[in-house]
Scaffold this motif. Structure first.
Motif, short mmCIF file in Angstrom:
data_model
loop_
_atom_site.label_atom_id
_atom_site.label_comp_id
_atom_site.label_asym_id
_atom_site.label_seq_id
_atom_site.Cartn_x
_atom_site.Cartn_y
_atom_site.Cartn_z
N VAL A 1 -4.51 74.17 21.99
CA VAL A 1 -4.77 72.49 22.28
C VAL A 1 -3.87 71.78 21.38
CG1 VAL A 1 -6.16 73.00 23.83
CG2 VAL A 1 -6.39 71.32 21.39
N HIS A 2 -2.68 71.24 21.82
CA HIS A 2 -2.15 70.13 20.80
C HIS A 2 -2.83 69.23 19.95
CE1 HIS A 2 2.26 71.01 21.33
NE2 HIS A 2 2.04 71.18 23.54
N GLY A 3 -2.39 68.74 19.09
CA GLY A 3 -3.73 67.67 18.37
C GLY A 3 -4.95 68.13 17.28
N ALA A 4 -4.80 67.58 16.43
CA ALA A 4 -6.08 67.80 15.92
C ALA A 4 -7.26 67.03 16.25
CB ALA A 4 -6.36 67.89 14.06
N ILE A 5 -7.99 68.33 17.13
CA ILE A 5 -9.68 67.27 17.32
C ILE A 5 -10.45 67.27 16.11
CG2 ILE A 5 -11.85 67.71 19.10
CD1 ILE A 5 -9.93 69.92 20.60
N PRO A 6 -10.98 65.65 15.99
CA PRO A 6 -11.73 65.56 14.87
C PRO A 6 -13.17 66.68 15.07
CG PRO A 6 -11.18 64.02 15.95
CD PRO A 6 -10.28 64.48 17.28
N HIS A 7 -13.72 66.03 16.00
CA HIS A 7 -14.70 66.56 16.16
C HIS A 7 -15.16 67.85 16.17
CE1 HIS A 7 -13.65 64.51 19.23
NE2 HIS A 7 -13.87 65.06 19.96
N GLU A 8 -16.86 68.90 15.76
CA GLU A 8 -16.48 69.72 15.90
C GLU A 8 -16.84 70.33 17.37
OE1 GLU A 8 -16.28 71.68 13.62
OE2 GLU A 8 -15.89 70.37 12.38
N LYS A 9 -17.33 69.19 18.04
CA LYS A 9 -18.00 69.52 19.57
C LYS A 9 -17.95 68.45 19.91
CE LYS A 9 -23.14 69.68 18.83
NZ LYS A 9 -24.12 70.75 19.11
N GLY A 10 -18.07 68.90 21.83
CA GLY A 10 -17.65 67.39 22.54
C GLY A 10 -17.54 68.48 24.20
N LEU A 11 -18.46 67.38 24.51
CA LEU A 11 -18.16 67.38 26.53
C LEU A 11 -17.43 66.44 27.40
CD1 LEU A 11 -20.17 68.03 29.14
CD2 LEU A 11 -21.18 66.77 28.65
N VAL A 12 -17.12 66.96 27.82
CA VAL A 12 -16.01 66.43 29.32
C VAL A 12 -16.70 66.23 31.33
CG1 VAL A 12 -13.63 66.00 29.73
CG2 VAL A 12 -14.05 66.79 28.24
N GLU A 13 -16.55 65.47 31.20
CA GLU A 13 -17.60 65.03 32.03
C GLU A 13 -16.73 64.14 32.81
OE1 GLU A 13 -22.16 64.49 35.05
OE2 GLU A 13 -21.83 64.80 32.17
N ALA A 14 -15.83 64.68 34.20
CA ALA A 14 -15.12 63.72 34.30
C ALA A 14 -14.58 65.08 35.91
CB ALA A 14 -13.13 63.34 34.02
N PRO A 15 -14.66 63.77 37.56
CA PRO A 15 -14.42 64.43 38.74
C PRO A 15 -13.03 65.21 38.55
CG PRO A 15 -14.71 62.48 38.78
CD PRO A 15 -15.26 62.74 36.81
N ILE A 16 -12.69 66.19 39.09
CA ILE A 16 -11.31 66.58 39.32
C ILE A 16 -11.28 66.55 40.81
CG2 ILE A 16 -9.82 68.61 38.86
CD1 ILE A 16 -11.03 69.44 36.13
N GLY A 17 -9.34 66.34 41.44
CA GLY A 17 -9.29 66.21 42.75
C GLY A 17 -7.95 66.38 42.74
N ARG A 18 -7.03 67.23 43.47
CA ARG A 18 -5.51 66.67 43.59
C ARG A 18 -4.94 65.28 43.73
NH1 ARG A 18 -3.43 71.39 44.20
NH2 ARG A 18 -4.87 72.73 45.93
N ASP A 19 -4.19 65.65 42.35
CA ASP A 19 -2.93 64.57 41.77
C ASP A 19 -2.34 63.23 43.24
OD1 ASP A 19 -1.71 62.41 40.66
OD2 ASP A 19 -1.07 63.65 38.93
N PRO A 20 -3.09 62.41 43.45
CA PRO A 20 -2.67 61.75 44.68
C PRO A 20 -1.08 61.33 44.53
CG PRO A 20 -3.76 60.26 43.23
CD PRO A 20 -4.25 61.98 42.82
N LYS A 21 -0.33 61.14 43.68
CA LYS A 21 0.78 61.69 43.35
C LYS A 21 1.66 62.53 42.98
CE LYS A 21 0.22 57.15 39.34
NZ LYS A 21 -0.20 57.25 38.42
N ASP A 22 0.66 63.36 43.17
CA ASP A 22 1.75 64.76 43.75
C ASP A 22 1.00 66.43 43.80
OD1 ASP A 22 3.19 66.84 42.59
OD2 ASP A 22 3.16 66.62 40.54
N ARG A 23 0.66 66.17 44.84
CA ARG A 23 0.25 67.42 45.49
C ARG A 23 0.00 69.09 44.66
NH1 ARG A 23 -4.03 65.35 48.01
NH2 ARG A 23 -4.71 66.92 49.09
#
Length: 303
Positions: A174-196
């Motif tokens: 990935v782009h960028g230096a992630i400062p922490h050693e681990k992480g969790l992303v919990e975020a709902p995913i759907g069609r982008d309303p601006k670009d299907r």
């Protein structure tokens, strides 16, 4: 015709039956399930219902998978890297640049075309265009997939996916230096309303959970491992962009100025599941492909 039963839990009460079945059979589309209901292949407590039926705790849902018409997708003699195969499942390492199943603009040259040449005993649950396909990875993502060779295996593997019991681990840059050693992303995913044509984190999306840990950090990039709890379209790509670390080379979700790598640097490296018939836990792992290691070497030389 194969028949299956499912008992509705307290937590699932009041859910529409088409939505509940779509959650249980993760790779069967909701529209396909609605068609089964319309055709009378789904019953609740032995009675036919409509797609908007609100389930009650203790309801017994029974569905029959109708016989599929003969496959119309052309079998093609395309080499396959198979790690494991028996009468029920097949584990394949998909190369980068190969589409999983035929669709508009990709009628030939797909993994399905190759699978049909290799064997004609694939599950028919997902119709004539996606025989055997339980889960997918993007065209420019490489790595491991399990394929169902019959409907029994398909149903059991889909249930494991919906219950988050399949282990899926990816490696990415990935782009960028992630400062922490681990992480969790919990975020709902759907069609982008601006670009299907794109997916996005959106309130109306489906639940999505990605775990990640840092393997190696560089001043401007990070080599990470991601573990999926859910399998939403473009999940890792969308989640990493959402937290500010888009995948290197990603033409859809990455920055405008990214590496010209012919796609995102993302590889499905590890796969684990319970064998649907043997009831044994199976794990598979691949080496990182050449395109991935070449980019890593270039980054290391830069610093």
């Amino acid at each position: 015709m194969s028949t299956y039963n499912y008992e509705v839990t307290e937590e699932q009460a009041k859910k529409r039956i088409d939505k509940l079945l779509a959650e249980q059979l993760e790779e069967v589309s909701r529209s396909q399930i609605q068609l089964w209901i319309e055709q009378g292949h789904v019953t609740v407590n032995s009675k036919e219902v409509k797609a908007n039926y609100k389930c009650q705790a203790g309801d017994n849902i029974q569905w029959s998978i109708p016989e599929t018409e003969p496959l119309q997708v052309e079998a093609e003699n395309i080499p396959l890297h198979i790690l494991y195969e028996d009468a029920d499942v097949l584990v394949v390492n998909k190369p980068r640049g190969v589409v999983v199943h035929p669709s508009a603009g990709h009628e030939t040259g797909t993994l399905v075309n190759a699978l049909l040449h290799h064997c004609n005993d694939l599950s028919g649950i997902n119709g004539i265009e996606r025989p055997g396909i339980v889960h997918r990875i993007d065209k420019d993502t490489s790595g491991l997939l399990v394929v169902a060779k019959n409907d029994y295996a398909h149903i059991h593997l889909s249930k494991q996916l919906s219950e988050k019991r399949v282990e899926r681990k990816y490696e990415a840059i990935v782009h960028g230096a992630i400062p922490h050693e681990k992480g969790l992303v919990e975020a709902p995913i759907g069609r982008d309303p601006k670009d299907r044509q794109r997916m996005a984190v959106t309130e109306k999306g489906k639940p999505a959970i990605t775990h990640f840990r840092v393997i190696e950090r560089f001043p401007d990039y990070t080599h990470i491992e991601c573990a999926l709890e859910t399998g939403r379209t473009h999940q890792i790509r969308v989640h990493m962009k959402y937290i500010g670390y888009p995948l290197l080379g990603d033409p859809k979700y990455g920055p405008r100025k990214t590496w010209d790598t012919n796609g995102q640097i993302l590889h499905a490296k590890k796969l684990g599941f319970l064998h649907p018939r043997k009831k044994e836990w199976m794990e598979f792992e691949t080496e990182l492909p050449e395109y991935f290691t070449e980019v890593l070497e270039q980054i290391k030389k830069t610093y």
